[in-house]
Design a protein around this motif. Structure first.
Motif, PDB file in Angstrom:
ATOM      1  N   GLU A  28       0.812  -1.218   0.000  1.00  0.00           N
ATOM      2  CA  GLU A  28       0.000   0.000   0.000  1.00  0.00           C
ATOM      3  C   GLU A  28       0.846   1.270   0.000  1.00  0.00           C
ATOM      4  O   GLU A  28       0.490   2.259  -0.637  1.00  0.00           O
ATOM      5  N   GLY A  29       1.971   1.254   0.684  1.00  0.00           N
ATOM      6  CA  GLY A  29       2.848   2.428   0.719  1.00  0.00           C
ATOM      7  C   GLY A  29       3.442   2.728  -0.649  1.00  0.00           C
ATOM      8  O   GLY A  29       3.478   3.889  -1.087  1.00  0.00           O
ATOM      9  N   THR A  30       3.889   1.686  -1.333  1.00  0.00           N
ATOM     10  CA  THR A  30       4.444   1.852  -2.672  1.00  0.00           C
ATOM     11  C   THR A  30       3.359   2.327  -3.635  1.00  0.00           C
ATOM     12  O   THR A  30       3.584   3.238  -4.442  1.00  0.00           O
ATOM     13  N   LEU A  34       3.518   5.874  -5.735  1.00  0.00           N
ATOM     14  CA  LEU A  34       3.452   5.913  -7.197  1.00  0.00           C
ATOM     15  C   LEU A  34       2.218   6.671  -7.674  1.00  0.00           C
ATOM     16  O   LEU A  34       2.288   7.474  -8.610  1.00  0.00           O
ATOM     17  N   HIS A  35       1.095   6.423  -7.023  1.00  0.00           N
ATOM     18  CA  HIS A  35      -0.148   7.110  -7.373  1.00  0.00           C
ATOM     19  C   HIS A  35      -0.022   8.607  -7.128  1.00  0.00           C
ATOM     20  O   HIS A  35      -0.420   9.425  -7.963  1.00  0.00           O
ATOM     21  N   GLY A  36       0.567   8.983  -6.011  1.00  0.00           N
ATOM     22  CA  GLY A  36       0.733  10.398  -5.678  1.00  0.00           C
ATOM     23  C   GLY A  36       1.612  11.118  -6.682  1.00  0.00           C
ATOM     24  O   GLY A  36       1.300  12.231  -7.106  1.00  0.00           O
ATOM     25  N   MET A  37       2.700  10.491  -7.075  1.00  0.00           N
ATOM     26  CA  MET A  37       3.594  11.119  -8.047  1.00  0.00           C
ATOM     27  C   MET A  37       2.897  11.267  -9.405  1.00  0.00           C
ATOM     28  O   MET A  37       2.987  12.313 -10.042  1.00  0.00           O
ATOM     29  N   ALA A  38       2.196  10.226  -9.808  1.00  0.00           N
ATOM     30  CA  ALA A  38       1.524  10.268 -11.112  1.00  0.00           C
ATOM     31  C   ALA A  38       0.389  11.293 -11.136  1.00  0.00           C
ATOM     32  O   ALA A  38       0.232  12.017 -12.126  1.00  0.00           O
ATOM     33  N   THR A  39      -0.385  11.379 -10.064  1.00  0.00           N
ATOM     34  CA  THR A  39      -1.523  12.305 -10.069  1.00  0.00           C
ATOM     35  C   THR A  39      -1.082  13.760 -10.015  1.00  0.00           C
ATOM     36  O   THR A  39      -1.839  14.638 -10.423  1.00  0.00           O
ATOM     37  N   GLY A  40       0.130  14.002  -9.520  1.00  0.00           N
ATOM     38  CA  GLY A  40       0.644  15.370  -9.554  1.00  0.00           C
ATOM     39  C   GLY A  40       0.802  15.872 -10.976  1.00  0.00           C
ATOM     40  O   GLY A  40       0.594  17.047 -11.269  1.00  0.00           O
ATOM     41  N   ALA A  41       1.166  14.971 -11.879  1.00  0.00           N
ATOM     42  CA  ALA A  41       1.360  15.342 -13.280  1.00  0.00           C
ATOM     43  C   ALA A  41       0.130  15.047 -14.129  1.00  0.00           C
ATOM     44  O   ALA A  41      -0.150  15.758 -15.098  1.00  0.00           O
ATOM     45  N   TYR A  42      -0.574  13.991 -13.781  1.00  0.00           N
ATOM     46  CA  TYR A  42      -1.739  13.557 -14.560  1.00  0.00           C
ATOM     47  C   TYR A  42      -2.954  13.437 -13.629  1.00  0.00           C
ATOM     48  O   TYR A  42      -3.258  12.361 -13.115  1.00  0.00           O
ATOM     49  N   PRO A  43      -3.646  14.561 -13.377  1.00  0.00           N
ATOM     50  CA  PRO A  43      -4.750  14.566 -12.403  1.00  0.00           C
ATOM     51  C   PRO A  43      -5.902  13.622 -12.738  1.00  0.00           C
ATOM     52  O   PRO A  43      -6.686  13.273 -11.860  1.00  0.00           O
ATOM     53  N   GLN A  44      -6.007  13.167 -13.974  1.00  0.00           N
ATOM     54  CA  GLN A  44      -7.095  12.263 -14.341  1.00  0.00           C
ATOM     55  C   GLN A  44      -7.014  10.926 -13.578  1.00  0.00           C
ATOM     56  O   GLN A  44      -8.015  10.214 -13.495  1.00  0.00           O
ATOM     57  N   PHE A  45      -5.866  10.628 -12.973  1.00  0.00           N
ATOM     58  CA  PHE A  45      -5.729   9.389 -12.209  1.00  0.00           C
ATOM     59  C   PHE A  45      -6.158   9.541 -10.751  1.00  0.00           C
ATOM     60  O   PHE A  45      -6.160   8.563 -10.006  1.00  0.00           O
ATOM     61  N   SER A  49      -8.131   4.435  -7.164  1.00  0.00           N
ATOM     62  CA  SER A  49      -7.456   4.123  -5.898  1.00  0.00           C
ATOM     63  C   SER A  49      -5.991   3.832  -6.209  1.00  0.00           C
ATOM     64  O   SER A  49      -5.656   3.411  -7.330  1.00  0.00           O
ATOM     65  N   PRO A  50      -5.100   4.069  -5.249  1.00  0.00           N
ATOM     66  CA  PRO A  50      -3.685   3.762  -5.486  1.00  0.00           C
ATOM     67  C   PRO A  50      -3.458   2.311  -5.921  1.00  0.00           C
ATOM     68  O   PRO A  50      -2.666   2.037  -6.811  1.00  0.00           O
ATOM     69  N   LYS A  51      -4.168   1.386  -5.314  1.00  0.00           N
ATOM     70  CA  LYS A  51      -4.002  -0.034  -5.649  1.00  0.00           C
ATOM     71  C   LYS A  51      -4.442  -0.301  -7.096  1.00  0.00           C
ATOM     72  O   LYS A  51      -3.748  -1.011  -7.833  1.00  0.00           O
ATOM     73  N   ASP A  52      -5.579   0.275  -7.518  1.00  0.00           N
ATOM     74  CA  ASP A  52      -6.033   0.102  -8.904  1.00  0.00           C
ATOM     75  C   ASP A  52      -5.074   0.771  -9.881  1.00  0.00           C
ATOM     76  O   ASP A  52      -4.812   0.240 -10.962  1.00  0.00           O
ATOM     77  N   PHE A  53      -4.559   1.927  -9.501  1.00  0.00           N
ATOM     78  CA  PHE A  53      -3.612   2.620 -10.371  1.00  0.00           C
ATOM     79  C   PHE A  53      -2.366   1.761 -10.595  1.00  0.00           C
ATOM     80  O   PHE A  53      -1.921   1.579 -11.727  1.00  0.00           O
ATOM     81  N   VAL A  54      -1.804   1.224  -9.525  1.00  0.00           N
ATOM     82  CA  VAL A  54      -0.582   0.433  -9.647  1.00  0.00           C
ATOM     83  C   VAL A  54      -0.857  -0.862 -10.416  1.00  0.00           C
ATOM     84  O   VAL A  54      -0.025  -1.297 -11.205  1.00  0.00           O
ATOM     85  N   ARG A  55      -2.024  -1.443 -10.229  1.00  0.00           N
ATOM     86  CA  ARG A  55      -2.374  -2.645 -10.995  1.00  0.00           C
ATOM     87  C   ARG A  55      -2.440  -2.313 -12.486  1.00  0.00           C
ATOM     88  O   ARG A  55      -1.894  -3.037 -13.317  1.00  0.00           O
ATOM     89  N   THR A  56      -3.052  -1.186 -12.825  1.00  0.00           N
ATOM     90  CA  THR A  56      -3.141  -0.750 -14.218  1.00  0.00           C
ATOM     91  C   THR A  56      -1.755  -0.420 -14.773  1.00  0.00           C
ATOM     92  O   THR A  56      -1.427  -0.793 -15.906  1.00  0.00           O
ATOM     93  N   LEU A  57      -0.946   0.263 -13.987  1.00  0.00           N
ATOM     94  CA  LEU A  57       0.414   0.589 -14.397  1.00  0.00           C
ATOM     95  C   LEU A  57       1.219  -0.684 -14.637  1.00  0.00           C
ATOM     96  O   LEU A  57       1.930  -0.804 -15.649  1.00  0.00           O
TER      97      LEU A  57
END
Length: 136
Positions: A28-30, A34-45, A49-57
């Motif tokens: 969950e921390g990772t 990763l989700h936080g860094m990506a959403t800073g540049a790409y707010p559509q993410f 949820s962080p877990k869904d984002f990382v699974r998609t990534l």
């Protein structure tokens, strides 16, 4: 697949596939980082949820890596996938001020791991140019 493109496809494909594979079981921390860094540049993410984002990534990285490694995937398609993937990383670098030295395009200490991904864009463009200019 042309012999001349095998080294670049193997190097980038294996690296990217492994990167995606290693994110499959992200804690969950990772995932949050990763989700936080990506959403800073790409707010559509942000809505993911962080877990869904990382699974998609993870799936996306493995798909790009597999496309590069698979000999039946045309150079043009593999190059396009690699260019888009690398471009998204360079875009994140460009849109995250903390990754750059103040007032500069050059990376800060934290930005080096992302800024170096510009080589992925170069490799992808090389595959595209090779496919578009090959007369055989």
């Amino acid at each position: 697949m042309r012999l001349r493109t095998i080294p670049i496809r193997l190097a980038t494909g294996a690296y990217i596939f492994h990167s995606g594979w290693s994110k499959r079981e992200a804690d969950e921390g990772t995932a949050a980082a990763l989700h936080g860094m990506a959403t800073g540049a790409y707010p559509q993410f942000k809505s993911m949820s962080p877990k869904d984002f990382v699974r998609t990534l993870s799936i996306g990285e493995m798909a790009v890596g597999a496309a590069l490694l698979a000999p039946f995937v045309p150079r043009s398609l593999a190059g396009l996938a690699l260019t888009a993937f690398g471009g998204s990383l360079v875009g994140m670098y460009a849109q995250t001020p903390a990754l750059r030295q103040p007032g500069s395009i050059w990376p800060s200490q934290d930005g080096v791991p992302i800024a170096k991904d510009v080589w992925l864009v170069g490799a992808g463009l090389s595959l595209l140019v090779d496919a578009l200019t090959d007369r055989d």
